[in-house]
Motif scaffolding. Structure first.
Motif, short mmCIF file in Angstrom:
data_model
loop_
_atom_site.label_atom_id
_atom_site.label_comp_id
_atom_site.label_asym_id
_atom_site.label_seq_id
_atom_site.Cartn_x
_atom_site.Cartn_y
_atom_site.Cartn_z
N LEU A 1 0.84 -1.22 0.08
CA LEU A 1 -0.18 -0.01 -0.09
C LEU A 1 0.77 1.32 -0.10
CD1 LEU A 1 -2.88 -0.72 2.43
CD2 LEU A 1 -3.12 -0.22 0.06
N LEU A 2 2.14 1.18 0.46
CA LEU A 2 3.09 2.16 0.62
C LEU A 2 3.21 3.15 -0.83
CD1 LEU A 2 5.34 1.21 3.44
CD2 LEU A 2 3.35 2.78 3.36
N SER A 3 3.09 2.21 -1.65
CA SER A 3 3.43 2.70 -3.00
C SER A 3 2.28 3.29 -3.74
CB SER A 3 4.25 1.69 -4.04
OG SER A 3 3.26 0.40 -4.23
N HIS A 4 1.17 3.05 -3.13
CA HIS A 4 -0.22 3.73 -3.59
C HIS A 4 -0.42 4.99 -3.35
CE1 HIS A 4 -1.88 0.08 -5.75
NE2 HIS A 4 -0.89 -0.70 -5.31
N ARG A 5 -1.38 5.51 -4.36
CA ARG A 5 -1.99 7.04 -3.92
C ARG A 5 -3.21 6.81 -2.95
NH1 ARG A 5 -3.05 9.66 -9.39
NH2 ARG A 5 -3.32 11.56 -8.18
N ARG A 6 -3.24 7.42 -1.65
CA ARG A 6 -4.14 7.26 -0.86
C ARG A 6 -4.90 8.67 -0.30
NH1 ARG A 6 0.81 5.11 0.85
NH2 ARG A 6 1.15 6.79 2.23
N ILE A 7 -6.35 8.23 0.05
CA ILE A 7 -7.21 9.39 0.10
C ILE A 7 -7.54 9.36 1.59
CG2 ILE A 7 -9.50 10.34 -0.51
CD1 ILE A 7 -9.24 8.51 -3.11
N ALA A 8 -7.07 10.42 2.34
CA ALA A 8 -7.34 10.45 3.72
C ALA A 8 -8.88 11.16 4.11
CB ALA A 8 -6.23 11.10 4.27
N LEU A 9 -9.20 10.48 5.20
CA LEU A 9 -10.58 11.17 5.85
C LEU A 9 -10.06 11.87 6.95
CD1 LEU A 9 -13.65 11.53 6.03
CD2 LEU A 9 -13.59 9.38 7.23
N HIS A 10 -10.34 13.23 7.01
CA HIS A 10 -9.85 14.08 8.30
C HIS A 10 -10.45 13.37 9.63
CE1 HIS A 10 -9.82 18.30 6.07
NE2 HIS A 10 -8.99 17.09 5.45
#
Length: 291
Positions: free
Chosen positions: A183-192
């Motif tokens: 997962l570290l190499s993937h783009r991640r979308i964060a929720l506040h």
């Protein structure tokens, strides 16, 4: 002023003696005497002339009698009205729920509820923030989080695990990760409010930072960004159920970890005298979740 004390006063006035009033009310004579004394003490006047043979109203008692009659009639009217509505959903049902869950699951329930219960009104507050249900007079809060306030009553309704998801387009371009490290190499979308993605590995909690190319303060914004192919997101199953069915999002399952298990929980301010409208609503909601 206690209604039972007023009932004793009225019974004495009608029957003409404390003993007759006691028999009429099914009380001990001592109880009748004590309740009369309590009422006189609260009003600060003597309501009856009492001798060993008779009881009669004082001037103050005569003045109070019509007020006592009105109080008792209002009390009886309230009991009859509430009893007649005990099996029907009536009044204002005040509910709060997370935005996406409320729109996808609760809103479809509303038309049938209102059609079947003409005396019912619904006040729905959709918010991804934890609101003060006691201070706002809310009947029930539907939450997808660990309950924080032990003074409130939590009723689990259905499991709602966190899930990793991404759009088919994103997965075609960047591949499907198989492990947590991948997962570290993937783009991640964060929720506040959720800076780390929580997982379980062999019964122990592990996590990874969720920072990435995009972050937002609402589940709806994160879900939309994920559908648009901006990256991978961690939401809950019920947040994306419709997207999974439509094929706009795909589940991503890792081999070495499982996302944290959550539950959809109903939070009530108290378990005593829960209005029928609340119980009826929760039955409908639970049936939908289990179906």
């Amino acid at each position: 002023m206690q209604i039972p004390d007023v009932e004793v006063f009225s019974a004495i006035a009608e029957s003409g003696s404390l003993s007759a009033a006691a028999r009429r009310l099914g009380l001990a004579p001592m109880t009748v005497s004590r309740r009369l004394a309590s009422l006189e003490g609260e009003l600060g006047v003597r309501l009856f002339h009492r001798t060993t043979r008779s009881v009669s109203l004082t001037d103050e008692g005569e003045t109070f009698l019509p007020f006592a009659t009105t109080l008792l009639e209002a009390s009886e009217g309230a009991r009859v009205s509430l009893k007649s509505n005990a099996g029907a959903a009536s009044g204002v049902l005040k509910v709060t729920a997370p935005t996406v869950f409320g729109q996808a699951v609760i809103m479809p329930l509303i038309p049938a509820l209102l059609a079947e219960h003409p005396a019912l009104r619904v006040d729905l507050t959709l918010s991804d923030s934890i609101v003060d249900i006691v201070g706002l007079g809310i009947d029930v809060a539907v939450r997808i989080a660990t309950p924080r306030d032990s003074a409130l009553i939590a009723r689990p309704l259905a499991p709602n695990p966190r899930v990793l998801c991404a759009s088919p387009r994103y997965l075609e371009r960047h591949g499907i990760p198989a492990t947590m490290d991948a997962l570290l190499s993937h783009r991640r979308i964060a929720l506040h409010g959720m800076p780390f993605w929580p997982f379980m590995r062999d019964g122990e909690a592990v996590s990874m930072r969720a920072e990435g190319v995009f972050s937002a303060n609402s589940v709806e914004a994160v879900r939309t960004a994920s559908r648009q192919g901006l990256g991978m997101a961690m939401l809950t199953y019920w947040d994306i159920r419709d997207d999974l069915a439509a094929g706009s999002l795909c589940l991503v399952e890792l081999e070495d970890v499982d996302p944290e298990q959550l539950f959809i929980t109903a939070i009530l301010p108290t378990r005593q005298h829960v209005p029928h409208r609340v119980g009826m609503f929760l039955q409908r909601l639970e049936a939908v979740l289990k179906a």
